[in-house]
Design an enzyme around this catalytic site. Structure first.
Site, short mmCIF file in Angstrom:
data_model
loop_
_atom_site.label_atom_id
_atom_site.label_comp_id
_atom_site.label_asym_id
_atom_site.label_seq_id
_atom_site.Cartn_x
_atom_site.Cartn_y
_atom_site.Cartn_z
N THR A 163 2.17 -4.52 4.58
CA THR A 163 2.18 -4.85 6.01
C THR A 163 1.81 -6.31 6.29
O THR A 163 2.19 -6.86 7.32
CB THR A 163 1.19 -3.94 6.78
OG1 THR A 163 -0.09 -4.04 6.15
CG2 THR A 163 1.65 -2.51 6.80
N GLN B 106 -0.23 -20.27 20.93
CA GLN B 106 -1.21 -19.47 20.17
C GLN B 106 -1.44 -18.11 20.83
O GLN B 106 -2.07 -17.24 20.25
CB GLN B 106 -2.54 -20.21 20.10
CG GLN B 106 -2.48 -21.47 19.27
CD GLN B 106 -3.80 -22.23 19.28
OE1 GLN B 106 -4.88 -21.65 19.43
NE2 GLN B 106 -3.73 -23.53 19.08
N CYS B 107 -0.98 -17.97 22.08
CA CYS B 107 -1.16 -16.68 22.77
C CYS B 107 -0.27 -15.62 22.14
O CYS B 107 0.81 -15.93 21.64
CB CYS B 107 -0.79 -16.81 24.25
SG CYS B 107 -1.83 -17.94 25.16
N THR C 20 0.81 -1.22 0.00
CA THR C 20 0.00 0.00 0.00
C THR C 20 0.84 1.27 0.00
O THR C 20 0.50 2.26 -0.65
CB THR C 20 -0.90 0.00 1.26
OG1 THR C 20 -1.73 -1.15 1.19
CG2 THR C 20 -1.75 1.23 1.37
N1 ASP Z 1 -2.17 -6.15 1.07
C1 ASP Z 1 -1.15 -5.18 1.32
C2 ASP Z 1 0.19 -5.88 1.41
O1 ASP Z 1 0.52 -6.44 2.41
C3 ASP Z 1 -1.44 -4.41 2.56
C4 ASP Z 1 -0.40 -3.38 2.87
O2 ASP Z 1 0.40 -2.97 2.08
O3 ASP Z 1 -0.40 -2.91 4.00
O4 ASP Z 1 0.90 -5.89 0.45
#
Ligand code: ASP
Length: 354
Positions: A95, A284-285, A19
């Protein structure tokens, strides 16, 4: 501690996609990937840095869901190629899988002595309320920051997001929509970014003088991560565990490392261990660590040959296992190293034995 980054430091920005790199086309109003070759023209704010900034762009840029070992190897090669001539690296990354990439690189860039700072954003850099500009500017600042003697402040693979610098292999994406998208539940931030950057000196790792930078590009992805849940079907577990190509299993267990005490599970684990497969226990926590000696359920896993992943994140455990399986090590050495800190990824030596 406050530091002034020394002038004319050289930072390489590697844009993989995600993004952050989207900008609005002034004519059509649509979002398009930014041309990072001209990054300073598109982001005039960057001209205020007294650094030499250069850029390298994945072509085409990828959504980070498509990240994979071959692309981690490409990142390692780019960093290795520019290592001598560059003071710090910024990797712009989606992300969604950023924590996996940061974890993988922390092992692949063995003996790293320069900052590698990953960042991204929740809103594209080309929209009004973007968090991307701030994250990018902070990441560049941290990648360039050096002490009075010119030594990098944070010679680690890190994630810079929402005003905090986190150790990459301790981070996890914790929110799909908050600007503060990343958490590091088991390790405090390496730095917090306010009016000044406050470094957490006690947490930052500095490689010893003898350690040489040794880039690795090989990973073995013959691994799987399995999340246990009440009611999981024995046949599905057995089917996966018996796969002859499988070399490593990350078992995401309950609480402090507990699993059903059913013979079918313990037998499947014992048989896999016998065949030389490495079975690693992570919880898993979000926070806390595996302690298999604590309850009988965990103890049974120890007996079946499971090794403790301590307080490693699942992102870290998966990539560390891929890294170790690609080294020239036998299964017992891999098991031992999975519980041993290699890059600050695990809190204490987790040598849980019977
Ligand atoms: N779907 C995107 C990615 O991980 C989300 C982002 O960039 O935050 O490439």
């Amino acid at each position: 501690m406050r530091t002034q980054p020394s002038p004319q430091r050289r930072v390489l920005i590697i844009y993989t996609g995600g993004t952050i790199g989207m900008i609005k086309n002034a004519k059509s109003g649509t979002l398009e990937p930014l041309n990072f070759d001209n990054i300073q023209r598109h982001l005039p704010e960057l001209q205020e840095f007294d650094y030499h900034l250069s850029a390298h762009q994945f072509n085409p840029p990828i959504d980070s869901s498509d990240m994979r070992p071959a692309l981690w190897a490409r990142l390692v090669n780019i960093i290795a190629e520019h290592y001598e001539s560059t003071d710090g690296f910024v990797i712009l990354h989606g992300t969604d899988t950023m924590a996996y990439t940061a974890s993988a690189l922390s092992f692949m860039l063995e003996g790293l002595q320069k900052p590698v700072v990953l960042t991204g954003s929740q809103l594209p850099i080309g929209v009004l309320r973007t968090d991307g500009k701030e994250n990018l500017i902070n990441a560049i600042e941290l990648a360039a920051a050096a002490d009075d003697e010119g030594r990098p402040m944070v010679p680690e693979v890190c994630i810079c997001f929402g005003n905090r610098l986190l150790r990459g292999n301790r981070s996890t994406k914790a929110s799909a929509d908050h600007f503060d998208a990343f958490a590091s539940y088991n390790c405090p931030p390496l730095a917090t970014i306010g009016i000044n950057v406050n470094y957490n000196q006690n947490q930052i790792l500095h490689p010893s003088g003898e350690q040489r930078f040794t880039p690795h590009t090989e990973l073995d992805n013959s691994v799987i991560a399995i999340t246990l849940f009440p009611g999981i079907r024995p046949q599905f577990i057995e089917y996966v565990f018996e796969n002859p190509d499988l070399r490593g299993i990350i078992l995401r267990t309950f609480g402090s490392g507990n699993a059903p005490q059913q013979p079918w599970l313990l037998n499947a684990i014992a048989a896999a261990t016998e065949e030389g497969k490495v079975v690693v226990n992570v919880t898993q926590c979000d926070a806390g660590a595996v302690e298999m000696g604590l309850y009988e359920t965990g103890n049974q896993l120890l007996k079946a040959g499971v090794v403790s992943g301590g307080d490693m994140t699942v992102e870290c455990a998966v990539t560390k296992l891929m890294y170790l399986l690609a080294q020239d090590l036998d299964a017992e050495e891999v098991r031992k190293l999975m519980s041993t800190p290699l890059a600050g990824e695990i809190s204490v030596p987790q040598c849980e034995t019977l």
